[in-house]
Scaffold this active site. Structure first.
Site, PDB file in Angstrom:
ATOM      1  N   HIS A 251      23.939  89.905  84.296  1.00 33.33           N
ATOM      2  CA  HIS A 251      25.323  90.215  83.928  1.00 33.33           C
ATOM      3  C   HIS A 251      25.631  89.610  82.560  1.00 33.33           C
ATOM      4  O   HIS A 251      24.858  88.808  82.027  1.00 33.33           O
ATOM      5  CB  HIS A 251      26.303  89.676  84.993  1.00 33.33           C
ATOM      6  CG  HIS A 251      26.239  88.190  85.154  1.00 33.33           C
ATOM      7  ND1 HIS A 251      25.577  87.568  86.189  1.00 33.33           N
ATOM      8  CD2 HIS A 251      26.732  87.196  84.384  1.00 33.33           C
ATOM      9  CE1 HIS A 251      25.679  86.259  86.057  1.00 33.33           C
ATOM     10  NE2 HIS A 251      26.358  86.011  84.968  1.00 33.33           N
TER      11      HIS A 251
HETATM   12  C1  T46 Z   1      26.254  82.793  84.889  1.00 29.15           C
HETATM   13  C2  T46 Z   1      24.917  82.334  85.386  1.00 29.15           C
HETATM   14  C3  T46 Z   1      24.226  81.408  84.413  1.00 29.15           C
HETATM   15  C4  T46 Z   1      31.925  81.818  92.775  1.00 29.15           C
HETATM   16  O1  T46 Z   1      32.636  82.120  93.757  1.00 29.15           O
HETATM   17  N1  T46 Z   1      32.336  80.846  91.902  1.00 29.15           N
HETATM   18  C5  T46 Z   1      31.585  80.477  90.828  1.00 29.15           C
HETATM   19  O2  T46 Z   1      32.016  79.570  90.059  1.00 29.15           O
HETATM   20  C6  T46 Z   1      30.336  81.139  90.607  1.00 29.15           C
HETATM   21  C7  T46 Z   1      29.481  80.747  89.400  1.00 29.15           C
HETATM   22  C8  T46 Z   1      29.946  82.118  91.473  1.00 29.15           C
HETATM   23  N2  T46 Z   1      30.730  82.440  92.538  1.00 29.15           N
HETATM   24  C9  T46 Z   1      30.261  83.468  93.476  1.00 29.15           C
HETATM   25  C10 T46 Z   1      30.096  84.861  92.889  1.00 29.15           C
HETATM   26  C11 T46 Z   1      28.999  85.460  93.724  1.00 29.15           C
HETATM   27  O3  T46 Z   1      29.552  86.048  94.877  1.00 29.15           O
HETATM   28  O4  T46 Z   1      28.962  83.104  93.931  1.00 29.15           O
HETATM   29  C12 T46 Z   1      28.157  84.250  94.142  1.00 29.15           C
HETATM   30  C13 T46 Z   1      26.853  84.131  93.353  1.00 29.15           C
HETATM   31  O5  T46 Z   1      27.146  84.217  91.950  1.00 29.15           O
HETATM   32  P1  T46 Z   1      26.239  85.026  90.927  1.00 29.15           P
HETATM   33  O6  T46 Z   1      25.479  86.076  91.633  1.00 29.15           O
HETATM   34  O7  T46 Z   1      27.117  85.474  89.794  1.00 29.15           O
HETATM   35  O8  T46 Z   1      25.220  83.882  90.439  1.00 29.15           O
HETATM   36  P2  T46 Z   1      24.185  83.954  89.239  1.00 29.15           P
HETATM   37  O9  T46 Z   1      23.266  82.814  89.396  1.00 29.15           O
HETATM   38  O10 T46 Z   1      23.596  85.308  89.117  1.00 29.15           O
HETATM   39  O11 T46 Z   1      25.086  83.705  87.914  1.00 29.15           O
HETATM   40  C14 T46 Z   1      25.674  82.452  87.685  1.00 29.15           C
HETATM   41  C15 T46 Z   1      27.137  82.604  87.239  1.00 29.15           C
HETATM   42  O12 T46 Z   1      27.851  83.416  88.196  1.00 29.15           O
HETATM   43  C16 T46 Z   1      27.262  83.237  85.884  1.00 29.15           C
HETATM   44  O13 T46 Z   1      28.570  83.073  85.382  1.00 29.15           O
HETATM   45  O14 T46 Z   1      26.455  82.943  83.694  1.00 29.15           O
HETATM   46  O15 T46 Z   1      24.955  81.740  86.676  1.00 29.15           O
END
Ligand code: T46
Length: 133
Positions: free
Chosen positions: A47
């Site tokens: 993303h």
């Molecule tokens: C990024 C990279 C480096 C939350 O509810 N609160 C939060 O602060 C975060 C970070 C995530 N979430 C929820 C959103 C999703 O349902 O946790 C779940 C997993 O998040 P995501 O799939 O976006 O995780 P990554 O590791 O793909 O990405 C993360 C960050 O979301 C993003 O901002 O830049 O790490």
């Protein structure tokens, strides 16, 4: 994308890693989250953010970031807690090659907001062009 120095104080008791908002980095830190226990060969990210700016620091272990501004792709390996990766808005990111002991700390300039995410690469490419024009 920019690599910056992160302060570490190491003594016989272990390691202390320090990031101060509006001092070590240009923005105020509103949120900190940690990624750990990533299974072998798992990839995360996929993303970009419309506005969010972040600093990523590998506290222990290592992982790699693929960063793409819509024109150029770069791969950065984070393997030292004295190095921080500043990621601006409108950068597509994928994280991979997590070591089993990796603890990735991320310091963000805003609260979590799903509306700030662009999770479709083609939409990202379209938006990047809009920002340029
Ligand atoms: C990024 C990279 C480096 C939350 O509810 N609160 C939060 O602060 C975060 C970070 C995530 N979430 C929820 C959103 C999703 O349902 O946790 C779940 C997993 O998040 P995501 O799939 O976006 O995780 P990554 O590791 O793909 O990405 C993360 C960050 O979301 C993003 O901002 O830049 O790490």
């Amino acid at each position: 994308m920019q690599l910056i120095n992160v302060k570490n104080i190491i003594d016989s008791r272990g390691k202390l890693t320090i990031v101060e908002g509006s001092k070590d980095i240009s923005f105020e830190i509103k949120r900190v989250y940690f990624i750990s226990g990533v299974p072998f060969n798992e990839r995360r990210g996929f993303h970009a953010h419309k506005n969010l700016r972040q600093l990523a620091v590998c506290i222990t272990g290592s992982c790699s970031f693929l960063l793409d501004d819509g024109k150029v792709e770069k791969t950065i390996i984070l393997e030292n807690s004295s190095e921080g990766l500043l990621i601006n808005s409108m950068i597509w990111r994928e994280m991979f090659n997590f070591s089993s002991d990796c603890v990735l700390a991320v310091f963000a300039d805003n609260y979590y907001e799903e509306a700030d995410y662009i999770r479709d690469y083609d939409i990202f490419l379209g938006e990047v062009k809009t920002y340029e024009n």
